[in-house]
Each structure stands twice: as C-alpha cells, then as structure tokens.
Write a protein that holds these residues in place. Structure first.
Motif, short mmCIF file in Angstrom:
data_model
loop_
_atom_site.label_atom_id
_atom_site.label_comp_id
_atom_site.label_asym_id
_atom_site.label_seq_id
_atom_site.Cartn_x
_atom_site.Cartn_y
_atom_site.Cartn_z
N ALA A 1 53.01 53.03 43.17
CA ALA A 1 52.60 52.72 44.54
C ALA A 1 51.32 53.49 44.85
O ALA A 1 51.22 54.69 44.62
CB ALA A 1 53.71 53.12 45.51
N GLY A 2 50.33 52.77 45.35
CA GLY A 2 49.04 53.37 45.61
C GLY A 2 48.07 53.26 44.46
O GLY A 2 46.90 53.62 44.59
N GLY A 3 48.52 52.74 43.32
CA GLY A 3 47.65 52.56 42.17
C GLY A 3 46.85 51.27 42.27
O GLY A 3 47.10 50.41 43.12
N ALA A 4 45.86 51.13 41.39
CA ALA A 4 44.99 49.95 41.41
C ALA A 4 44.62 49.56 39.99
O ALA A 4 44.72 50.37 39.05
CB ALA A 4 43.74 50.23 42.23
N LEU A 5 44.18 48.33 39.85
CA LEU A 5 43.81 47.78 38.55
C LEU A 5 42.67 46.79 38.75
O LEU A 5 42.67 46.01 39.70
CB LEU A 5 45.01 47.06 37.92
CG LEU A 5 44.81 46.37 36.57
CD1 LEU A 5 44.65 47.41 35.47
CD2 LEU A 5 46.01 45.48 36.26
N ALA A 6 41.69 46.86 37.88
CA ALA A 6 40.59 45.89 37.94
C ALA A 6 40.27 45.40 36.54
O ALA A 6 40.30 46.17 35.58
CB ALA A 6 39.34 46.52 38.57
N THR A 7 39.97 44.12 36.44
CA THR A 7 39.58 43.51 35.18
C THR A 7 38.23 42.84 35.34
O THR A 7 38.02 42.07 36.27
CB THR A 7 40.61 42.47 34.72
OG1 THR A 7 41.85 43.13 34.47
CG2 THR A 7 40.16 41.76 33.44
N SER A 8 37.31 43.14 34.43
CA SER A 8 36.01 42.48 34.38
C SER A 8 35.92 41.68 33.10
O SER A 8 36.46 42.09 32.06
CB SER A 8 34.88 43.51 34.45
OG SER A 8 34.92 44.22 35.67
N SER A 9 35.22 40.55 33.14
CA SER A 9 35.26 39.62 32.02
C SER A 9 33.88 39.02 31.74
O SER A 9 33.11 38.78 32.67
CB SER A 9 36.26 38.49 32.32
OG SER A 9 36.19 37.47 31.35
N THR A 10 33.62 38.80 30.47
CA THR A 10 32.42 38.04 30.09
C THR A 10 32.75 36.58 29.85
O THR A 10 31.86 35.79 29.51
CB THR A 10 31.80 38.63 28.80
OG1 THR A 10 32.76 38.56 27.74
CG2 THR A 10 31.36 40.07 29.01
#
Length: 303
Positions: free
Chosen positions: A211-220
């Motif tokens: 709880a309170g965490g985050a995730l990000a994905t970047s892609s080519t």
C-alpha cells in the motif's frame, strides 16, 4: 506493461479511455467507487488543461517563448516534476523535446496519426537549448525560443500519484490508479497485485505492491509510427533527438512514487546497455525485457 485493464471490471473498479490509453481506478470499498471515479476524472481534467501539448488552449501550448509568465499551481507543479526528472537523470528525461518529437511526425494525438507521416524528411534541429535553459521560480516560468515543452514523459505518472493521493485523502479508502503503464496506490490496506506484461503472449509476472507503492513501465514497442521510410517510437534520446536504440523492449520500475518510477524506467530506455549497471548501482527495483524477450531484474524487484 502493467495490464490492469485486462482484469475484470467489478463493483470496486472503474475503467475508461483517456490520453490514448486506459484509466483504471480500483478501491477497497465498493461504496467509494462513484466518488473515487469522479475525483480521478476531475484530477485528470486539470492535468489535461495544464499540459496537453496537442490542445492549443492548454496552458502549456499558450506559454509565450522568451519571457517570464505566471502559470497555475497545476502547471508549475508539473513543470517542477519534469525538471527534477531531468536533473536526476542527467538530462536523459528532458521536457524540452516537443519540437523534436513533432518534427518526427508525432504532432497530434497518437490515435490520429496516419500510417505514414507523409514523405517529409524527418529532420530535427540539433543545436537547441535543453532542460537547463527552462527557468522556473514558484509560479513563474520562462521557456527559451524555440523550445516547445512536452511533459508526456512525467505528467501521466504525476497524475496517477496525485489522483491516488486525492482519493485516499478525501475518501479514506485504499485505492489503486492505473493510467496505462503508470500505477500509483495510496491509503491503507494489505497491498495490491499487479500483472506486468509486454503484451499478449509476452513474458508476464504478477507482482505484489505494498500500500502506497507505485510501478511504472516504459516501452519502445508502444506508440510506434512511420515517418517516411522509418519506423519510430516515442522515447527520444535528448542527445541525438531520435528514438532511443531499442535495447530494451520494456523497463518496469517499482518505487515509492509513480513519478519516480517513471523517471527511472524512461531513463533506462534512453541509456540502453548502460541502464542495467545504472539501475543496479542505485539499488533500483526494476524488470528489464531485452529485445529478444529475456527478462532481467535489479534491486528488490517485487516477487
């Protein structure tokens, strides 16, 4: 990317299209969903009004070049986060690439791009100011001529953070907000399960976010288009002003904020082969998928 949009829509989930991707709000209490949905829609509208580079009436589009201008709290905050991302990545995540990406054909919402952006030469000007030439003092900003700002690399992640925090504060409920590959959570609870996957049939993993965490994905591999005879993607190398070499298919980062996670994942795509030691040396929890589909991880990538 985190395929939260593939999960079933239940009485705790709202889902809709925004910014060429899928917005999804998940709350721990079904009774809070209508209000949570309304808060997130309102927050995204504020971000859109502030910095949508495709809207001629957005604050960002109306910024005059070369002179100091007073802007709203929303745009000032989004600009501050973009400049902080540039500083933390030594310019790998640069908000001054609006002219460059437009010159390469990405000059309108992605869904409106033609299959081939004409026969024009996709050439951009190499001698130009970078992020260090943008001046921000409180709510006053000065952008040098001929720079055009593009906050796309940071604003969506910031919007996810702001939306999740707003729902948790106003409604006192655990919440997950996903805007495509940008996922932010806030409020109390046991945490969240998020599926990370490049696309159908690609390497996948379900990870636990506290709880309170985050995730990000970047892609080519997403947001690709053709300009003349060239196939391009939207993550530019600020040093060459052309798409970064696709060493990595995707990079996913888990962090305490979605803005921080997205900064690292985007910079990793730009850094190419140098990204792995950079992420590992910084203790960043990341999942990198090579062009061949091999999966590598760094730090304490969620199990």
């Amino acid at each position: 990317m985190p395929l939260t949009e593939t999960l079933p829509v239940t009485d705790t989930v709202a889902q809709w299209a925004v910014w060429g991707t899928t917005a999804r709000v998940v709350v721990a209490d079904p009774a809070a969903l209508p209000a949570a949905h309304g808060l997130v829609v309102s927050q995204l509208r504020r971000v859109d009004d502030a910095c949508n580079r495709f809207r001629p009436d957005s604050e960002l589009s109306r910024l005059p070049g070369g002179r100091w201008t007073t802007v709203s709290d929303d745009l000032a905050d989004l600009l501050a986060q973009a400049l902080l991302a540039a500083e933390r990545t030594d310019g790998d995540v640069d908000p001054t690439l609006g002219d460059a990406v437009s010159a390469l054909g990405y000059d309108r919402p992605f869904a409106e791009l033609p299959d081939v952006a004409g026969a024009r030469a996709c050439v951009v000007r190499r001698e130009r100011p970078d992020w260090r030439a943008v001046e921000l003092a409180g709510n006053r900003v000065r952008v040098p001529v001929p720079v055009r700002l593009d906050l796309g690399a940071t604003a969506k992640a910031a919007a996810a953070d702001r939306s999740a925090a707003l729902v948790a504060e106003r409604l006192g409920v655990g919440v997950l907000v996903a805007l495509g590959g940008d996922v932010a959570t806030a409020g109390s609870g046991d945490g969240w399960e998020v599926r990370v996957q490049d696309g159908p049939g690609e390497p996948a993993q379900v990870v636990q976010l506290p709880a309170g965490g985050a995730l990000a994905t970047s892609s080519t591999r997403s947001r690709r288009w053709r300009c003349g005879t060239r196939e391009l993607h939207h993550v530019l190398d600020p040093r060459t002003l052309v798409p970064a070499e696709p060493v990595w298919r995707t990079v996913s980062v888990a962090a305490g904020s979605c803005a921080g996670a997205n900064t690292a994942s985007t910079a990793a795509l730009v850094r190419g082969h140098a990204a792995l030691p950079w992420l590992a040396g910084g203790g960043v929890s990341a999942r990198l998928v090579t062009a061949a589909g091999d999966v590598l991880t760094t730090g304490r990538w969620p199990s």
